[in-house]
Write a protein that holds these residues in place. Sequence first.
Motif, mmCIF file in Angstrom:
data_model
loop_
_atom_site.group_PDB
_atom_site.id
_atom_site.type_symbol
_atom_site.label_atom_id
_atom_site.label_comp_id
_atom_site.label_asym_id
_atom_site.label_seq_id
_atom_site.Cartn_x
_atom_site.Cartn_y
_atom_site.Cartn_z
ATOM 1 N N THR A 119 -1.538 -5.114 13.450
ATOM 2 C CA THR A 119 -2.382 -6.158 12.861
ATOM 3 C C THR A 119 -2.633 -7.274 13.861
ATOM 4 O O THR A 119 -3.762 -7.753 14.008
ATOM 5 N N PRO A 145 -0.265 -1.787 7.753
ATOM 6 C CA PRO A 145 -0.068 -1.527 9.187
ATOM 7 C C PRO A 145 1.238 -2.167 9.691
ATOM 8 O O PRO A 145 1.764 -3.103 9.101
ATOM 9 N N SER A 170 -14.035 7.694 17.767
ATOM 10 C CA SER A 170 -14.484 6.405 17.221
ATOM 11 C C SER A 170 -15.006 6.530 15.795
ATOM 12 O O SER A 170 -16.145 6.143 15.496
ATOM 13 N N ALA A 171 -14.160 7.027 14.918
ATOM 14 C CA ALA A 171 -14.515 7.172 13.508
ATOM 15 C C ALA A 171 -13.235 7.578 12.785
ATOM 16 O O ALA A 171 -12.193 7.763 13.420
ATOM 17 N N THR A 172 -13.295 7.726 11.465
ATOM 18 C CA THR A 172 -12.066 7.997 10.725
ATOM 19 C C THR A 172 -11.668 9.477 10.780
ATOM 20 O O THR A 172 -12.390 10.300 11.344
ATOM 21 N N ALA A 218 -4.690 0.347 10.802
ATOM 22 C CA ALA A 218 -5.811 0.356 9.858
ATOM 23 C C ALA A 218 -6.662 1.614 10.055
ATOM 24 O O ALA A 218 -6.678 2.197 11.138
ATOM 25 N N PRO A 219 -7.381 2.040 9.026
ATOM 26 C CA PRO A 219 -8.262 3.201 9.198
ATOM 27 C C PRO A 219 -9.434 2.873 10.118
ATOM 28 O O PRO A 219 -9.890 1.735 10.156
ATOM 29 N N GLY A 220 -9.912 3.882 10.846
ATOM 30 C CA GLY A 220 -11.075 3.658 11.692
ATOM 31 C C GLY A 220 -11.141 4.545 12.929
ATOM 32 O O GLY A 220 -12.180 4.610 13.574
ATOM 33 N N GLY A 252 -2.690 6.413 1.593
ATOM 34 C CA GLY A 252 -3.274 5.814 2.787
ATOM 35 C C GLY A 252 -4.591 5.167 2.453
ATOM 36 O O GLY A 252 -5.308 5.647 1.560
ATOM 37 N N PRO A 253 -4.946 4.058 3.101
ATOM 38 C CA PRO A 253 -4.190 3.448 4.191
ATOM 39 C C PRO A 253 -2.852 2.867 3.723
ATOM 40 O O PRO A 253 -2.701 2.500 2.569
ATOM 41 N N THR A 254 -1.919 2.821 4.672
ATOM 42 C CA THR A 254 -0.668 2.126 4.431
ATOM 43 C C THR A 254 -0.789 0.721 5.003
ATOM 44 O O THR A 254 -1.734 0.412 5.732
ATOM 45 N N GLN A 286 -4.396 5.696 9.699
ATOM 46 C CA GLN A 286 -4.028 4.841 8.573
ATOM 47 C C GLN A 286 -2.862 5.368 7.740
ATOM 48 O O GLN A 286 -2.585 4.843 6.677
ATOM 49 N N LEU A 334 0.852 -1.199 0.000
ATOM 50 C CA LEU A 334 0.000 0.000 0.000
ATOM 51 C C LEU A 334 0.884 1.243 0.000
ATOM 52 O O LEU A 334 1.227 1.786 1.040
ATOM 53 N N SER A 354 -11.758 11.998 8.897
ATOM 54 C CA SER A 354 -12.691 13.045 8.476
ATOM 55 C C SER A 354 -13.680 13.386 9.578
ATOM 56 O O SER A 354 -14.157 14.526 9.668
ATOM 57 N N ALA A 355 -14.001 12.415 10.414
ATOM 58 C CA ALA A 355 -14.863 12.702 11.563
ATOM 59 C C ALA A 355 -14.093 13.535 12.580
ATOM 60 O O ALA A 355 -14.689 14.299 13.344
#
Lengths: 364, 364
Positions: free
Chosen positions: B20, B15, B61-63, B192-194, B11-13, B186, B7, B65-66
């Motif tokens: 992981t 991990p 608790s979101a990516t 990981a994204p999230g 992004g994401p790259t 990420q 990756l 942008s949140a």
Amino acid sequence: MIRERHLFGPGPTNPYAEATRALADPLLGHLDPEFLRIMDETCDRLRTVWGTANARTLPLSATGSAGMEAAFVNTVHPGDVVVVAVNGLFGQRMTDVAARCGAEVVAVEHDWGQPVDVDRVLSAHPSPAIIAAVHAETSTGVRSDIAALGAGKGDALLLVDAVTSIGGIELCADDWGVDIGYAGTQKCLGVAPGLAPFTIGDRAFERRVEKPRSWYLDLGMLGGYVGEAGVTGAQRTYHHTAPTAMVASLHAGLGRILEEGLEAVWARHQAAGDALQAGLQEMGLELFAADGHRLPDLTTVKVPDGVDSAAVRKELLERHGIEIGAGAGPYASSVWRIGLMGPNARPDAVLLALAALEDVLGRA
Amino acid sequence: MIRERHLFGPGPTNPYAEATRALADPLLGHLDPEFLRIMDETCDRLRTVWGTANARTLPLSATGSAGMEAAFVNTVHPGDVVVVAVNGLFGQRMTDVAARCGAEVVAVEHDWGQPVDVDRVLSAHPSPAIIAAVHAETSTGVRSDIAALGAGKGDALLLVDAVTSIGGIELCADDWGVDIGYAGTQKCLGVAPGLAPFTIGDRAFERRVEKPRSWYLDLGMLGGYVGEAGVTGAQRTYHHTAPTAMVASLHAGLGRILEEGLEAVWARHQAAGDALQAGLQEMGLELFAADGHRLPDLTTVKVPDGVDSAAVRKELLERHGIEIGAGAGPYASSVWRIGLMGPNARPDAVLLALAALEDVLGRA
């Protein structure tokens, strides 16, 4: 370092093994064709567990509570009358979220532990824009009759919280007239918390707020990437970076459920809940939720007089690695919540939960 | 079924291995004492990578942008003047998000590929409530001087997007006068994204919106569960179900970074970026971002005349399992974005990226 837990609380539950394994799969980018295939298949699988044909069915990139926010922020125009059936903590939360979106909220209060009184809710206002209710109240362990609300909703949109019902008990969004629904992954779907399965029908989408106050949860923008994009085959538009590991995990958890068969999974939850509730009563404990309206996947039981609720939960956790939940709100120390969800909806989990509670109560 | 990917996009790259593995650890409940310990330690580790002592430092608790949405929704009062430095897609997005929160937005436009012009931004309005800028523009690969904005901000709050800088290049939120910052997991954090790592200082918190339009991102309510709760030792208040697997993964990724040493990790990203950029220029390719302001972790390069940008990316993915990014916005087909972030900020990844691009361009 981390001790294995039996997660027998109100959620998260232990995930299905398939869902855990998928978390550790090689990560994919959010625009990778292979990931888009997984995402589209996830949306299809979500349509099945929701019981809907809605093109706009997708996993939102946040937890179930963000699903609640997305439901209201996309559909409440300032001044709209929103009738909310409040029979627990999550109905209460709906009134707060709806009010922040500018709704004129009509809260129909119920005693906690009781199901939604359909007649009172339907007659609470002559012409509400939205009627909102919780299908399975996580705070009380009560199931309400969504189909009856749908049958009587008239021109209103029906907005439903299915966080603790999806993947565990019967849920038929289209047949029941659900216009907007949100859920979580960490209950009966048997996936770690982090996504909010969401669905919205055409009628609700046409009445939506064109530019909602939330950019992140703007369904009009999200649809260019996920949900309807997978149905129409349109060119994908980047919105935000999807949480790809969590989506892959949800995909796998849903795969596990559909392989077993959705009705078989519902029956498995029902059998486990029935056995747990019978066993608790045989132990002389009293159930909290109204008889005839008890959720099988989440059981509420009264803490016996003179027993220290928190001490029992601590002992269950430390001696047996078992997490159960405290009660919610005013019942924090007088009710326990025992969830047997996803992979824990099994006879061995029932036996263990009962035996461990008996053991710890005997020591108390 | 899933093919391993390199990756190398924005992004994401991939991990870190530790991140992981933590995803697949036994899941913990969000109120489990062991999870709360992990959460508090995660907040501590985030303070280190942010370069801040802010008690209110937490993973939303979101990516990412949140995170942007949380930054504005908690601090913009209706009618507030918000000066936004726009030198790419994410600055643009800030203007949209701020406007939805009721801000009077003063956008200071720049040519894409250029860093933020500090003097123009600081003189754009005599008394803004907030000055907002992107530290590392993911859309263009450009680094801007946040410290200079902080030095000249006056009474305004400084709001900074650190999505593509955190854990990869120098970031000193407190020293630079950052009042509100958000990021993502990420990119250089190698998770990981999230989740959206977030920080807010006392001055900004005191000026916050008491009841923001978003319930999910309401920092006043969140603080009862995470961030300041871990510092004050107050009783935890349930807000929403934290994404426990993702938090455990972030905890592990941050542990990996701090074990290596934050400055060593920055140096590793710098070395990889320098080598990649030198190699690309040796191949006769032209870099897009302004010289002297190039991010090491995310490199933008112009697509040579006559080369089909999408075809090259497709061939890289299918032949070599390498993902690189298209350009953003108006540069979608004329720029590539190559990220070497987290575990990919290494000499072998540089060699592979260069060799594969040379191979595919030779076939084109």
